[in-house]
Design a protein around this motif. Structure first.
Motif, PDB file in Angstrom:
ATOM      1  N   VAL A 213      10.178 -47.725   9.989  1.00  0.00           N
ATOM      2  CA  VAL A 213      10.219 -47.173   8.631  1.00  0.00           C
ATOM      3  C   VAL A 213       9.741 -45.724   8.643  1.00  0.00           C
ATOM      4  CG1 VAL A 213       9.193 -47.331   6.325  1.00  0.00           C
ATOM      5  CG2 VAL A 213      10.014 -49.399   7.467  1.00  0.00           C
ATOM      6  N   ALA A 214       8.682 -45.449   9.410  1.00  0.00           N
ATOM      7  CA  ALA A 214       8.175 -44.085   9.516  1.00  0.00           C
ATOM      8  C   ALA A 214       9.182 -43.151  10.183  1.00  0.00           C
ATOM      9  CB  ALA A 214       6.865 -44.077  10.297  1.00  0.00           C
ATOM     10  N   SER A 215      10.121 -43.713  10.924  1.00  0.00           N
ATOM     11  CA  SER A 215      11.178 -42.926  11.571  1.00  0.00           C
ATOM     12  C   SER A 215      12.426 -42.828  10.707  1.00  0.00           C
ATOM     13  CB  SER A 215      11.533 -43.552  12.932  1.00  0.00           C
ATOM     14  OG  SER A 215      10.423 -43.528  13.814  1.00  0.00           O
ATOM     15  N   GLY A 216      12.319 -43.277   9.464  1.00  0.00           N
ATOM     16  CA  GLY A 216      13.437 -43.152   8.534  1.00  0.00           C
ATOM     17  C   GLY A 216      14.491 -44.230   8.653  1.00  0.00           C
ATOM     18  N   VAL A 217      14.147 -45.370   9.245  1.00  0.00           N
ATOM     19  CA  VAL A 217      15.095 -46.472   9.404  1.00  0.00           C
ATOM     20  C   VAL A 217      15.039 -47.356   8.156  1.00  0.00           C
ATOM     21  CG1 VAL A 217      15.725 -48.486  10.778  1.00  0.00           C
ATOM     22  CG2 VAL A 217      14.885 -46.416  11.900  1.00  0.00           C
ATOM     23  N   SER A 218      16.179 -47.599   7.549  1.00  0.00           N
ATOM     24  CA  SER A 218      16.246 -48.375   6.309  1.00  0.00           C
ATOM     25  C   SER A 218      16.174 -49.872   6.585  1.00  0.00           C
ATOM     26  CB  SER A 218      17.548 -48.069   5.570  1.00  0.00           C
ATOM     27  OG  SER A 218      18.656 -48.578   6.296  1.00  0.00           O
ATOM     28  N   SER A 219      15.909 -50.633   5.533  1.00  0.00           N
ATOM     29  CA  SER A 219      15.888 -52.088   5.672  1.00  0.00           C
ATOM     30  C   SER A 219      17.267 -52.616   6.033  1.00  0.00           C
ATOM     31  CB  SER A 219      15.395 -52.733   4.372  1.00  0.00           C
ATOM     32  OG  SER A 219      16.210 -52.348   3.270  1.00  0.00           O
ATOM     33  N   GLU A 220      18.325 -51.967   5.528  1.00  0.00           N
ATOM     34  CA  GLU A 220      19.692 -52.380   5.875  1.00  0.00           C
ATOM     35  C   GLU A 220      19.954 -52.191   7.361  1.00  0.00           C
ATOM     36  OE1 GLU A 220      19.403 -51.557   1.639  1.00  0.00           O
ATOM     37  OE2 GLU A 220      18.944 -50.308   3.401  1.00  0.00           O
ATOM     38  N   THR A 221      19.474 -51.088   7.900  1.00  0.00           N
ATOM     39  CA  THR A 221      19.660 -50.830   9.326  1.00  0.00           C
ATOM     40  C   THR A 221      18.879 -51.823  10.163  1.00  0.00           C
ATOM     41  OG1 THR A 221      20.133 -48.482   9.014  1.00  0.00           O
ATOM     42  CG2 THR A 221      19.309 -49.143  11.175  1.00  0.00           C
ATOM     43  N   MET A 222      17.653 -52.134   9.752  1.00  0.00           N
ATOM     44  CA  MET A 222      16.857 -53.094  10.514  1.00  0.00           C
ATOM     45  C   MET A 222      17.519 -54.465  10.527  1.00  0.00           C
ATOM     46  SD  MET A 222      12.821 -52.245  10.077  1.00  0.00           S
ATOM     47  CE  MET A 222      12.790 -51.471   8.472  1.00  0.00           C
TER      48      MET A 222
END
Length: 395
Positions: free
Chosen positions: A117-126
């Motif tokens: 999340v701190a690296s800008g990764v969205s919940s959709e991407t995860m």
């Protein structure tokens, strides 16, 4: 095998996968193969069904489960038919108890989710990172065009971005296909094909693939170079690098030279290349957070300390690669990770230490700008997750 026996087999394999994840052992696909290698009674349908159960349980569990049964019970909570196979039969698992341990659902361990999340990764991407991946192929343009292979394989389709990519949604035994045996295609995720284009290799270049591994990107570079020039494939892993020669022969590649490096003594072996390479590709060792679609248990293997050690290796390899590039030449830095510590922050630190170098936005058919580079992710691009940057040496 009965449905209950399949479930019990999945529990046994998951026990091995969980143990291997904590001890640095074999990958899940290897353990599945080994398990059935000693159980010849299991037919193809049984093997496929058990494998599907194993991977479904792995994908569902964010934290490493306490055991295979906990992983399967959690999966059965959402599937009444699967829950019914816990019937206590001779070859099946014992009935499920209401209060017994269950694996916790999630995309990754909590600390790793926070880092993503701190690296800008969205919940959709995860969520997409632990989905199922299609099987992608790269057409070897030294031997065929994509149109040629599409005509030979009606079950495949062209990938949306990579110009030489093909996609098999159902998977299959690619190595048994004549187009594979004849060197017309290689197995390679579309994202891997795309980021390899960042170097801009062309016929006649002198190129170094510094972390070549088994040579997937090396062979793509050779095709981009039309088999003209010099292409050095270097790596510290003898076993992986040894796989490149037979692959090169099958692909009709003749310009590749291989060099086995000693860890932490790479500069000595690369002395003849200092300041002479038109381009250097650094497909650096990394956490592999972008490849969880194919190796979902890999997220159970990571620790903050391991990521820190990988980042140190990446910093060292970037600095080494910079010494090999000629004035005005190009360095492409790639990680199959979505963590900024391995991607954008690495490039920022490199540019701070090498102020005369510049970052050039890589002209790629997919992905979005991220820091000084570009990021591909499975939710938006349908590929594995990657960070790639293109760096230009001062003239």
């Amino acid at each position: 095998m009965t449905p209950a026996a399949r479930t019990e087999a999945a529990v046994e394999i998951l026990d091995q996968v969980i143990a291997a994840a904590s001890e640095g052992g074999a990958a899940a696909d290897t353990l599945v193969s080994r398990y059935f290698g000693t159980r010849r009674y299991a037919g193809a349908k049984d093997r496929r069904a058990v494998r599907d159960l194993v991977y479904a349980a792995i994908r569902r569990a964010g934290e490493r489960p306490t055991g295979g049964r906990a992983a399967m019970v959690a999966l059965a909570d959402d599937d009444p038919a699967l829950a019914a196979t816990f019937d206590g039969s001779v070859h099946g698992p014992a009935p499920i108890e209401a209060d017994e341990p269950r694996a916790v659902a999630g995309s990754a361990p909590d600390w790793l989710v926070e880092t993503l999340v701190a690296s800008g990764v969205s919940s959709e991407t995860m969520a997409a990172l632990v989905g199922r991946a299609p099987l992608d192929l790269r057409v070897n343009r030294l031997k065929a065009s994509r149109e040629d292979v599409l005509a030979m394989l009606p079950e495949v389709e062209a990938t949306p971005f990579a110009p030489d990519g093909l996609r098999l949604w159902r998977g299959g035994n690619v190595e048994a296909m004549p187009v594979y045996r004849d060197g017309l295609v290689e197995v390679q995720d579309e994202g891997s094909q795309i980021v390899g284009m960042a170097l801009g290799a062309k016929p006649g270049d002198r190129i170094v693939d510094l972390c070549a591994g088994a040579g997937g990107k090396t062979l793509a570079l050779a095709a981009a170079m039309a088999n003209e020039g010099v292409l050095l494939a270097a790596d510290v892993d003898r076993a992986r690098l040894s796989r490149l020669k037979p692959r090169s022969v099958r692909a009709g590649v003749t310009i590749v030279e291989t060099l086995l490096l000693d860890p932490n003594r790479e500069a000595e072996a690369l002395g003849d290349w200092v300041g002479t390479a038109d381009g250097v590709l650094v497909d650096a060792p990394c956490s592999g957070t972008g490849t969880w679609r194919r190796n979902p248990e890999a997220r159970w293997r990571l620790t903050p300390d391991r990521i820190d050690r990988l980042a140190m290796t990446q910093t060292r390899l970037l600095a080494l690669a910079a010494t090999l590039v000629r004035p005005g030449g190009t360095l492409a830095y790639i990680v199959c990770s979505l963590l900024d510590a391995e991607g954008a922050e690495q490039v920022d630190a490199f540019l701070a230490a090498h102020p005369r170098w510049i970052a050039e936005p890589p002209a790629l058919p997919a992905g979005r700008s991220h820091g000084a580079g570009r990021r591909l992710d499975p939710a938006r691009d349908g590929t594995d997750g990657f960070f790639v940057a293109r760096l230009r040496a001062p003239c």
